[in-house]
Write a protein that holds these residues in place. Sequence first.
Motif, short mmCIF file in Angstrom:
data_model
loop_
_atom_site.label_atom_id
_atom_site.label_comp_id
_atom_site.label_asym_id
_atom_site.label_seq_id
_atom_site.Cartn_x
_atom_site.Cartn_y
_atom_site.Cartn_z
N PRO A 115 0.79 -1.24 0.00
CA PRO A 115 0.00 0.00 0.00
C PRO A 115 0.83 1.28 0.00
CG PRO A 115 -0.01 -1.01 2.17
CD PRO A 115 0.81 -1.91 1.29
N THR A 171 -0.02 3.14 -3.39
CA THR A 171 -1.45 3.36 -3.57
C THR A 171 -2.03 4.15 -2.40
OG1 THR A 171 -1.78 1.15 -2.67
CG2 THR A 171 -1.84 1.37 -5.03
N LEU A 204 -6.63 6.86 -6.37
CA LEU A 204 -6.42 5.66 -7.18
C LEU A 204 -7.37 4.57 -6.67
CD1 LEU A 204 -2.53 5.35 -7.41
CD2 LEU A 204 -4.11 5.67 -9.32
N VAL A 223 -8.56 0.97 -5.90
CA VAL A 223 -7.97 -0.36 -5.74
C VAL A 223 -9.10 -1.33 -5.39
CG1 VAL A 223 -5.72 0.48 -4.96
CG2 VAL A 223 -7.50 0.06 -3.28
N TYR A 250 -5.12 -4.24 -5.08
CA TYR A 250 -4.56 -4.13 -6.43
C TYR A 250 -5.23 -3.00 -7.18
CZ TYR A 250 -2.36 -8.55 -5.38
OH TYR A 250 -1.60 -9.52 -4.80
N LEU A 251 -4.48 -2.35 -8.07
CA LEU A 251 -5.02 -1.22 -8.81
C LEU A 251 -6.06 -1.69 -9.83
CD1 LEU A 251 -1.76 0.84 -9.44
CD2 LEU A 251 -3.81 1.62 -8.21
N SER A 263 -5.77 3.74 -14.99
CA SER A 263 -6.33 3.69 -13.65
C SER A 263 -7.46 4.70 -13.52
CB SER A 263 -5.23 4.01 -12.63
OG SER A 263 -4.96 5.40 -12.69
N ALA A 269 -1.46 1.55 -15.39
CA ALA A 269 -0.83 0.59 -14.47
C ALA A 269 -0.84 -0.79 -15.08
CB ALA A 269 -1.56 0.58 -13.13
#
Lengths: 495, 288
Positions: free
Chosen positions: A410, A413, A419, A421, A426-427, A435, A442
């Motif tokens: 993390p 992010t 962003l 997730v 995870y993105l 993204s 990404a």
Amino acid sequence: MSETEGVKAPLSNKERMTIDRVAMPEQAGDARAHNFGEVNLGLTYQLAMLEAERCIQCPKPFCVDGCPVRVDIPRFIKSLRDGDLPAAAESLLGDNALPCVTGRVCPQETQCEQVCIRAKKGNPVAIGYLERFVADWAQANPDALPTANPTQTGKKVGIVGSGPAGLTAAGELVKKGHDVTVFEAFHAPGGVLIYGIPEFRLPKDIVQAEVDRLQRAGVKLELDAIVGRTYTIPELREDYDALFLAVGAGLPVFMNVPGENFKGVYSANEYLTRVNLMGAWSPNSQTPILHGQKVVVVGGGNVAMDSVRTGRRLGAEEATIVYRRSADELPARKEEVHHAKDEGVRFEFLAAPVEVLADENRWVTGLRCIRMELGEPDASGRRRPKAIPGSEFVIDCDLVVVAIGTKANPLLTGSAPELNVNEWGYLITDEYGMSSLPGVFAGGDIVRGAATVILAMGDGKRSAAAIDSWLNGVWPPPPEANAAKPKKEAAVAGN
Amino acid sequence: MHSVLEREQLSPNVVRLVVNAPRIAKVRRPGQFVIVRRGPGGERIPLTIADNDPEAGTITLMIQAIGASTTELTNLQVGDTIQDVAGPLGAETHLPPAGTHAVCVGGGVGTAVLLPIVRALGEKGVKVTSVIGGRSKEWVILEKELREAGDVVTCTDDGSYGRHGFVTQALKDLLDAGGVDNVYAIGPVPMMRAVAEMTKPYGVETTVSLNAIMVDGTGMCGGCRVTIGGETKYACVDGPEFNAHQVNFQELADRLTTYRSFETSALERKKAEEAAALGACATTEVQA
Ligand SMILES: Cc1cc2nc3c(=O)[nH]c(=O)nc-3n(C[C@H](O)[C@H](O)[C@H](O)COP(=O)(O)OP(=O)(O)OC[C@H]3O[C@@H](n4cnc5c(N)ncnc54)[C@H](O)[C@@H]3O)c2cc1C
Ligand SMILES: Cc1cc2nc3c(=O)[nH]c(=O)nc-3n(C[C@H](O)[C@H](O)[C@H](O)COP(=O)(O)OP(=O)(O)OC[C@H]3O[C@@H](n4cnc5c(N)ncnc54)[C@H](O)[C@@H]3O)c2cc1C
Ligand code: FES
């Protein structure tokens, strides 16, 4: 066939079908279990030419569909067979930015070689060996290849992470004339290729040479730059026209059993980083590593195989894999399992750790495990392991390495809440790899979860095409920018 | 490359270096650290950022020569370079509200780690009493700098300077006098543990900075794991500062001994190399 040797009349397909697949020359198991030299030695020119003759040049080659980055396999093999190594290299490098790497670490047996027409009757063409052969030749002969001199666009792209995803994207984007800077948290570039995969499988100077090639092509590299700490995403967005986030899935997962913090328990990340990145395998390194006499590695993926084989090389008399399912479910590449067995690694299947045992000074003395049996298939399609009550047993050991998977870190992010997730951190990206932040793309493990080198590279390549479109103001990108969508997603690094 | 711009010997084994690192100097917050690697083959060493000068683009490190790598760093001279300085890492210090009273206890090089916290507290308007100590006078460091942010009580084990005795005794007097809202304690593990045990009955919130063994400093290896309130945390990202009353000090102390045999031999190797180098110089001189 002796009469064809001098004049080189092309073989008929029938003749090609009679040639047996070559064997990869390798260091003998007992010798290599004690050194860090590369296990696979690579094909000789003769062997490579012989293997190249086995390809029947299918008009509709399945192998290309089987490759996540759609390398035009028949084409480079044809050039090789014609003795035109520069053409073979140019063709391969045009499709794949890091062929020296993928030729060594790709799970070909579940990709290109699995669908090779020749696999239907006997052995597939050894595509991975040929790829490595051509790529190594190209690396040794940089002057034989044309250098691209693209017109500079003046657009700046920032890439975060120098693993296979980041490096591939960087290579593609400089080719288009963009000004590319790669930010890397560590003091050396390459991601898992440098800190994770050991020297005996992927020599570090091979990775460094690939990075050097990219730098010669104009890629800038900023090491010791931790995005989320040294720089923030909002800052980078101001300075760059587009960003590509490729930070991998670097967070270790522990077993969550009692005794896990005793001395002599490592995450595979720490164990492999100390040995590979910090060079602790060499007595001259300033970074220490524990040399276990009896090493137990928990897990069954490539990471586990790399750890256990490293343990052997660091002098362990006994090196054991503890895996909760059976041999059939092992997610590691077949070749790695086979190599591990040759090197004397023991496998304890259908067993799961329940406790780490230690002496009065809190040094590890053993791993208490419980027997498992396989029940119904779970979401991944593999049969779910269940503990057999009362079946506990102890494996004596002085070192435990935990290789049961990784999670999203993390650090990056968490520093940019805009962003999006998913529940595992995870993105989330759209079909073009973008993204939730416009212009921020990404790919690789930070999007997929622990996957493979080639899938990460595929993401890098696809995102680079999308970024190029974005920078040119063509959005959404034309269909061909998105052509190389992988057909198949393989997870190898997990448990 | 990061060049060493200033060097000062603070005590027999602690050196202050001012190092060129513009980017880190710009964004660093109190409580954060860097990871330093001297050169190829070098170890990654975590060091607190004791101070920064964003205009000059420099950070200040205070290093105690404890093993091979830190000895190499303390031997650096002005003009020498450090290949890698990565950061700033770790979470920033959590500061209590203005008008409260904090006692900051430093032992050994812990005093250097404490300095940026004391300064931040002072700037915020927190009343600070620093309690620092050492074996004898020459081991007491940074008294002048700490005084700029509040009162300072010095202690020496042998009574050669300030109060005779351990810092914990001075702390106890302050706690008994009352009015202490927060305690920050940084130093060797046994000292931090003693402080934690001492402040607990007083119900005074206590923060310690844990010097776990680290590799990456970004949460990627788990080597720095510590147990806080029964839960595993990573000192490099969740800390290095934690609530002292929740720290499993025994485990930390244990884990810090992991490489003891390796370290002793590394240091001996280094000393032997230095001796050999000196010997070589001596011979050359004789020959010349
Ligand atoms: C031991 C091991 C063996 C493996 N073996 C194989 C194999 O044989 N075959 C195969 O196909 N796959 C294998 N894999 C999986 C494969 O290596 C990964 O899927 C792949 O490397 C992912 O690439 P990536 O570019 O997404 O990320 P990574 O390779 O993880 O690279 C990410 C990079 O980003 C950097 N980074 C992270 N955070 C930041 C930040 N905040 N700022 C700046 N930089 C940052 C990291 O330091 C790292 O260098 C293996 C993995 C491991 C760990
Ligand atoms: C977040 C953080 C901030 C730090 N800030 C500073 C600082 O500002 N100044 C400073 O001088 N030191 C600081 N340290 C401690 C410093 O990193 C260690 O002293 C150093 O890593 C030891 O390296 P070495 O090779 O010289 O010694 P080694 O040979 O590795 O160790 C020598 C002895 O020190 C013990 N040791 C090993 N690692 C550590 C450690 N991390 N902390 C304490 N003892 C250790 C060993 O058990 C051994 O007995 C900090 C540590 C952390 C984690
Ligand atoms: S130092 Fe590696 S996780 Fe903290």
